[in-house]
Design a protein around this motif. Structure first.
Motif, PDB file in Angstrom:
ATOM      1  N   SER A  63      75.587  63.570  46.483  1.00 19.05           N
ATOM      2  CA  SER A  63      75.844  63.740  47.931  1.00 19.05           C
ATOM      3  C   SER A  63      77.061  62.917  48.325  1.00 19.05           C
ATOM      4  N   LEU A  64      77.091  61.669  47.864  1.00 21.81           N
ATOM      5  CA  LEU A  64      78.224  60.789  48.194  1.00 21.81           C
ATOM      6  C   LEU A  64      79.525  61.314  47.600  1.00 21.81           C
ATOM      7  N   MET A  65      79.472  61.777  46.345  1.00 23.77           N
ATOM      8  CA  MET A  65      80.700  62.254  45.692  1.00 23.77           C
ATOM      9  C   MET A  65      81.291  63.446  46.446  1.00 23.77           C
ATOM     10  N   LYS A  66      80.421  64.359  46.873  1.00 23.64           N
ATOM     11  CA  LYS A  66      80.912  65.540  47.601  1.00 23.64           C
ATOM     12  C   LYS A  66      81.561  65.109  48.918  1.00 23.64           C
ATOM     13  N   GLU A  67      80.923  64.133  49.559  1.00 27.28           N
ATOM     14  CA  GLU A  67      81.470  63.639  50.821  1.00 27.28           C
ATOM     15  C   GLU A  67      82.859  63.007  50.610  1.00 27.28           C
ATOM     16  N   TYR A  68      82.973  62.167  49.590  1.00 28.93           N
ATOM     17  CA  TYR A  68      84.279  61.527  49.327  1.00 28.93           C
ATOM     18  C   TYR A  68      85.324  62.578  48.922  1.00 28.93           C
ATOM     19  N   LEU A  69      84.889  63.575  48.160  1.00 29.26           N
ATOM     20  CA  LEU A  69      85.812  64.656  47.768  1.00 29.26           C
ATOM     21  C   LEU A  69      86.378  65.346  49.011  1.00 29.26           C
ATOM     22  N   LYS A  70      85.480  65.662  49.957  1.00 29.16           N
ATOM     23  CA  LYS A  70      85.920  66.359  51.181  1.00 29.16           C
ATOM     24  C   LYS A  70      86.869  65.494  51.995  1.00 29.16           C
ATOM     25  N   GLN A  71      86.742  64.175  51.835  1.00 24.14           N
ATOM     26  CA  GLN A  71      87.626  63.281  52.595  1.00 24.14           C
ATOM     27  C   GLN A  71      88.889  62.904  51.811  1.00 24.14           C
ATOM     28  N   GLY A  72      89.118  63.588  50.691  1.00 19.60           N
ATOM     29  CA  GLY A  72      90.406  63.423  50.022  1.00 19.60           C
ATOM     30  C   GLY A  72      90.385  62.656  48.714  1.00 19.60           C
ATOM     31  N   ALA A  73      89.206  62.219  48.254  1.00 21.08           N
ATOM     32  CA  ALA A  73      89.169  61.460  46.996  1.00 21.08           C
ATOM     33  C   ALA A  73      89.389  62.386  45.803  1.00 21.08           C
ATOM     34  N   LYS A  74      89.878  61.797  44.728  1.00 23.46           N
ATOM     35  CA  LYS A  74      89.983  62.521  43.473  1.00 23.46           C
ATOM     36  C   LYS A  74      88.701  62.198  42.701  1.00 23.46           C
ATOM     37  N   TRP A  75      87.957  63.210  42.326  1.00 24.59           N
ATOM     38  CA  TRP A  75      86.635  63.000  41.711  1.00 24.59           C
ATOM     39  C   TRP A  75      86.669  63.564  40.295  1.00 24.59           C
ATOM     40  N   THR A  76      86.386  62.720  39.329  1.00 22.00           N
ATOM     41  CA  THR A  76      86.463  63.118  37.924  1.00 22.00           C
ATOM     42  C   THR A  76      85.145  62.795  37.231  1.00 22.00           C
ATOM     43  N   THR A  77      84.659  63.718  36.407  1.00 21.49           N
ATOM     44  CA  THR A  77      83.550  63.341  35.526  1.00 21.49           C
ATOM     45  C   THR A  77      84.088  63.382  34.102  1.00 21.49           C
ATOM     46  N   ALA A  78      83.878  62.310  33.375  1.00 19.15           N
ATOM     47  CA  ALA A  78      84.315  62.263  31.975  1.00 19.15           C
ATOM     48  C   ALA A  78      83.431  63.226  31.175  1.00 19.15           C
ATOM     49  N   PRO A  79      83.921  63.698  30.011  1.00 20.51           N
ATOM     50  CA  PRO A  79      83.127  64.675  29.231  1.00 20.51           C
ATOM     51  C   PRO A  79      81.718  64.143  28.963  1.00 20.51           C
ATOM     52  N   LYS A  80      80.729  64.941  29.314  1.00 24.68           N
ATOM     53  CA  LYS A  80      79.331  64.544  29.156  1.00 24.68           C
ATOM     54  C   LYS A  80      78.986  64.483  27.664  1.00 24.68           C
ATOM     55  N   PRO A  81      78.464  63.366  27.183  1.00 21.83           N
ATOM     56  CA  PRO A  81      78.082  63.341  25.759  1.00 21.83           C
ATOM     57  C   PRO A  81      76.895  64.267  25.485  1.00 21.83           C
ATOM     58  N   LEU A  82      76.838  64.800  24.255  1.00 15.92           N
ATOM     59  CA  LEU A  82      75.662  65.587  23.878  1.00 15.92           C
ATOM     60  C   LEU A  82      74.445  64.670  23.772  1.00 15.92           C
ATOM     61  N   MET A  83      74.683  63.447  23.323  1.00 19.43           N
ATOM     62  CA  MET A  83      73.598  62.489  23.043  1.00 19.43           C
ATOM     63  C   MET A  83      72.661  63.016  21.962  1.00 19.43           C
TER      64      MET A  83
END
Ligand code: DAV
Length: 376
Positions: free
Chosen positions: A151-171
């Motif tokens: 929820s927070l990430m989407k909000e920051y994205l809408k306000q102009g933040a650059k949002w990155t997720t690093a490649p998810k490990p398979l684990m």
């Protein structure tokens, strides 16, 4: 103290972006504070074993996969709420993750697990400039932790933040050394010296709390949860604007740099007397003063299932003059006052029981800072 010669402004910013933080000390404006509601004790596997001491294994064997006992949750939740109140009183906007039941189990093609918590945003999120990066953490119990922050990430994205997720490990099993021998502290010392950890180099992984930020220079350690490929991903991702340095400490059990090596302000770094840094000359050559933390005061019988007494170093800096320090760590209060800080004491030991203190339970979203370099 550093002179202006050591501190070179590289860019100037008039209005601050919503997400904006380059270091650990500039004036704090907005922060995420984690929560313990919904926390689940992780199932006892090789990674948990590698980061906990044999005297505590009973706890994971007894409660693994089940919600944290209520008698631990309640006092920790109260202390977190009080910490938020103090931050707000100091003029900081406080945001919290969503409440999620981390005890629901999940299955991917590679493994099955239950979750942990959204108590330690520092482990999963790092802010570098106006970019917020979700880290590819190594514990299976943390695979879905990002859900509490969406929820927070989407909000920051809408306000102009650059949002990155690093490649998810398979684990998958290849990421772990299930034979990692860890019965004694001597074993761990020897393995850490050899650079052998419970995670392999099968795929990139890192916890954001293994990174500390000094403007253009970032310092990272190889730990039980951060591998070399993870550091390579970060370095390649950030490119030429940043320099990612790897530090190594004499530490039998490295996991998260923020009770080991803590930059306090330009030209001043706090080190752990039990965990000397092999590359401290990088700081000395850059003109930094190196100070060593005083002994913690936590009693030996305090329940600490996932961390050490050095949480007394896990402070939060509000600006180069104000620092939040645990209420009962009086030697540390004196120490910070001698360095010219105003100390804001906050009671936090019930939160320690969940594995972190003020730096761990937060992720600074916005500080009044811009990209600078500090003599490196
Ligand atoms: O005792 O060094 C500190 C940080 C855990 N998140 C320790 C662990």
């Amino acid at each position: 103290m550093l002179t202006s010669e050591h501190s070179k402004r590289l860019a100037s910013t008039k209005t601050l972006p919503i997400v904006n933080s380059y270091n650990e000390w500039d004036t704090l404006q907005e922060i995420i504070v984690g929560r313990v509601e919904g926390a689940c004790v992780p199932q006892f596997d090789a990674t948990i074993k590698a980061n906990t001491y044999p005297k505590n294994w009973w706890f994971f064997q007894k409660y693994g996969g089940r919600p944290y006992p209520q008698e631990l949750l309640e006092p920790a939740s109260k202390q977190l709420n009080e910490f938020c109140r103090v931050l707000e009183g100091e003029g900081v906007t406080v945001r919290r993750p969503d409440i999620i039941d981390f005890s629901s189990s999940y299955k991917t093609p590679d493994f099955e697990a239950t979750g942990l918590y959204a108590a330690m945003p520092r482990d999963i999120l790092t802010v570098i400039g106006n970019e917020i990066i979700e880290a590819p953490m190594a514990w299976r119990a943390r695979f879905f932790e990002y859900r509490a922050y969406r929820s927070l990430m989407k909000e920051y994205l809408k306000q102009g933040a650059k949002w990155t997720t690093a490649p998810k490990p398979l684990m998958s099993d290849e990421l772990y050394d299930f034979d990692y021998p860890i019965e004694t502290v001597e074993d761990r010392h020897e393995l850490a010296e050899l650079g052998r950890f419970v995670t392999t180099e099968f795929e990139p992984c890192f916890d954001a709390a293994d990174i500390t930020r000094c403007g253009r220079d970032l310092f990272v350690q190889r730990s039980q949860v951060t591998n070399k490929l993870g550091i390579t991903w970060l370095r390649n991702h950030l490119g030429d604007r940043f320099r990612v340095h790897t530090l190594k400490f004499q530490d039998p059990n490295p996991m998260h740099i923020d009770a080991t090596f803590v930059p306090l302000r330009p030209g001043l770094v706090l080190t752990n007397p039990d965990r000397p840094c092999y590359q401290i000359d990088i700081f000395k050559k850059a003109g930094w003063d190196v100070v060593t933390a005083v002994q913690p005061t936590l009693p030996d019988n305090w329940p600490l299932y996932m961390s050490s007494k050095w949480l007394c170093m896990n402070i939060l800096i509000l600006d180069p003059k104000r620092v939040i320090v645990e209420k009962d760590e009086e030697p540390m209060h004196k120490f910070f006052k001698n360095l010219g800080f105003e100390v804001i004491p906050v009671a936090f030991r019930h939160v320690y029981t969940f594995g972190g203190s003020f730096h761990c339970v937060t992720c600074d979203i916005r500080r009044d800072s811009q990209l600078e370099e500090y003599g490196f």
